[in-house]
Design a protein around this motif. Structure first.
Motif, short mmCIF file in Angstrom:
data_model
loop_
_atom_site.label_atom_id
_atom_site.label_comp_id
_atom_site.label_asym_id
_atom_site.label_seq_id
_atom_site.Cartn_x
_atom_site.Cartn_y
_atom_site.Cartn_z
N GLN A 194 0.66 -0.45 6.37
CA GLN A 194 0.97 0.96 7.04
C GLN A 194 1.83 1.75 5.93
OE1 GLN A 194 -0.10 2.08 9.91
NE2 GLN A 194 0.94 4.19 9.10
N TRP A 195 2.76 1.18 4.97
CA TRP A 195 3.23 2.07 4.03
C TRP A 195 2.22 2.52 3.06
CZ3 TRP A 195 3.47 2.43 -1.05
CH2 TRP A 195 4.58 3.14 -1.84
N LEU A 196 1.11 1.84 2.86
CA LEU A 196 -0.05 2.21 2.02
C LEU A 196 -0.69 3.44 2.52
CD1 LEU A 196 -1.59 1.92 -0.82
CD2 LEU A 196 -2.74 0.10 0.51
N VAL A 197 -1.05 3.37 4.00
CA VAL A 197 -1.90 4.12 4.61
C VAL A 197 -1.19 5.43 4.37
CG1 VAL A 197 -2.39 4.94 6.96
CG2 VAL A 197 -2.79 2.65 6.18
N GLU A 198 0.21 5.42 4.78
CA GLU A 198 1.14 6.68 4.44
C GLU A 198 1.24 7.55 3.15
OE1 GLU A 198 4.85 6.26 6.39
OE2 GLU A 198 3.97 5.34 8.18
N PHE A 199 1.34 6.26 2.20
CA PHE A 199 1.23 6.64 0.69
C PHE A 199 -0.06 7.54 0.40
CE2 PHE A 199 0.74 5.49 -3.69
CZ PHE A 199 1.78 6.39 -4.39
N GLU A 200 -1.21 6.63 0.52
CA GLU A 200 -2.47 7.34 0.24
C GLU A 200 -2.60 8.95 1.03
OE1 GLU A 200 -5.31 3.53 -0.68
OE2 GLU A 200 -5.65 4.66 1.20
N ALA A 201 -1.93 8.96 2.13
CA ALA A 201 -2.14 10.27 2.64
C ALA A 201 -1.13 11.38 2.12
CB ALA A 201 -2.13 10.04 4.22
N GLY A 202 -0.42 10.79 1.21
CA GLY A 202 0.82 11.81 0.64
C GLY A 202 2.06 12.20 1.35
N GLY A 203 2.05 11.18 2.42
CA GLY A 203 3.28 11.31 3.36
C GLY A 203 4.59 10.20 2.97
N LYS A 204 4.48 10.05 1.75
CA LYS A 204 5.67 9.06 0.99
C LYS A 204 6.40 10.11 0.13
CE LYS A 204 5.61 5.58 3.50
NZ LYS A 204 6.82 5.03 4.41
N LEU A 205 7.00 11.45 0.37
CA LEU A 205 7.73 12.08 -0.42
C LEU A 205 8.78 11.34 -1.23
CD1 LEU A 205 7.44 15.49 1.59
CD2 LEU A 205 5.88 14.65 -0.11
N SER A 206 9.35 10.46 -0.57
CA SER A 206 10.55 9.75 -1.34
C SER A 206 10.57 8.32 -1.47
CB SER A 206 11.90 10.06 -0.61
OG SER A 206 11.81 9.40 0.83
#
Length: 101
Positions: A39-51
């Motif tokens: 799930q972290w990777l899904v969000e990261f690939e979507a550009g959702g991990k700003l921090s």
């Protein structure tokens, strides 16, 4: 994969996704290799991990055999605003994910 210039979290995520697909890896495979959650990777690939924690980002890049190259030729903030701190997107712009070594 050719050298990719990354200027924000969305571009970094897209570059990681492209590299993952080119390597023929699923998100489950890459997450396991990088020791992160899918799930972290899904969000990261979507550009959702700003921090996103730097160590997690580096584990993903290393699992894909990507490297970070700092480019000092990127335009600095303007001289008329010397006291202004750079935005997070400006800091990310200084990083480039390169192809496999």
């Amino acid at each position: 994969m050719e050298t990719v210039s990354v200027r924000n979290a969305a571009e970094l995520g897209a570059a990681v996704r492209a590299a993952r697909l080119q390597a023929g890896l699923s998100q489950v495979d890459l997450a396991a290799e990088a020791r992160i959650g899918r799930q972290w990777l899904v969000e990261f690939e979507a550009g959702g991990k700003l921090s996103a924690p730097f160590n997690m980002v580096m584990r993903v890049l290393q699992a894909l055999e990507l490297e970070v190259v700092l480019d000092p030729t990127i335009t600095r903030r303007s001289a008329d605003r010397p006291d202004e701190r750079p935005a997070a997107t400006e800091i990310l712009a200084r990083y480039t994910a390169g192809g496999p070594r």
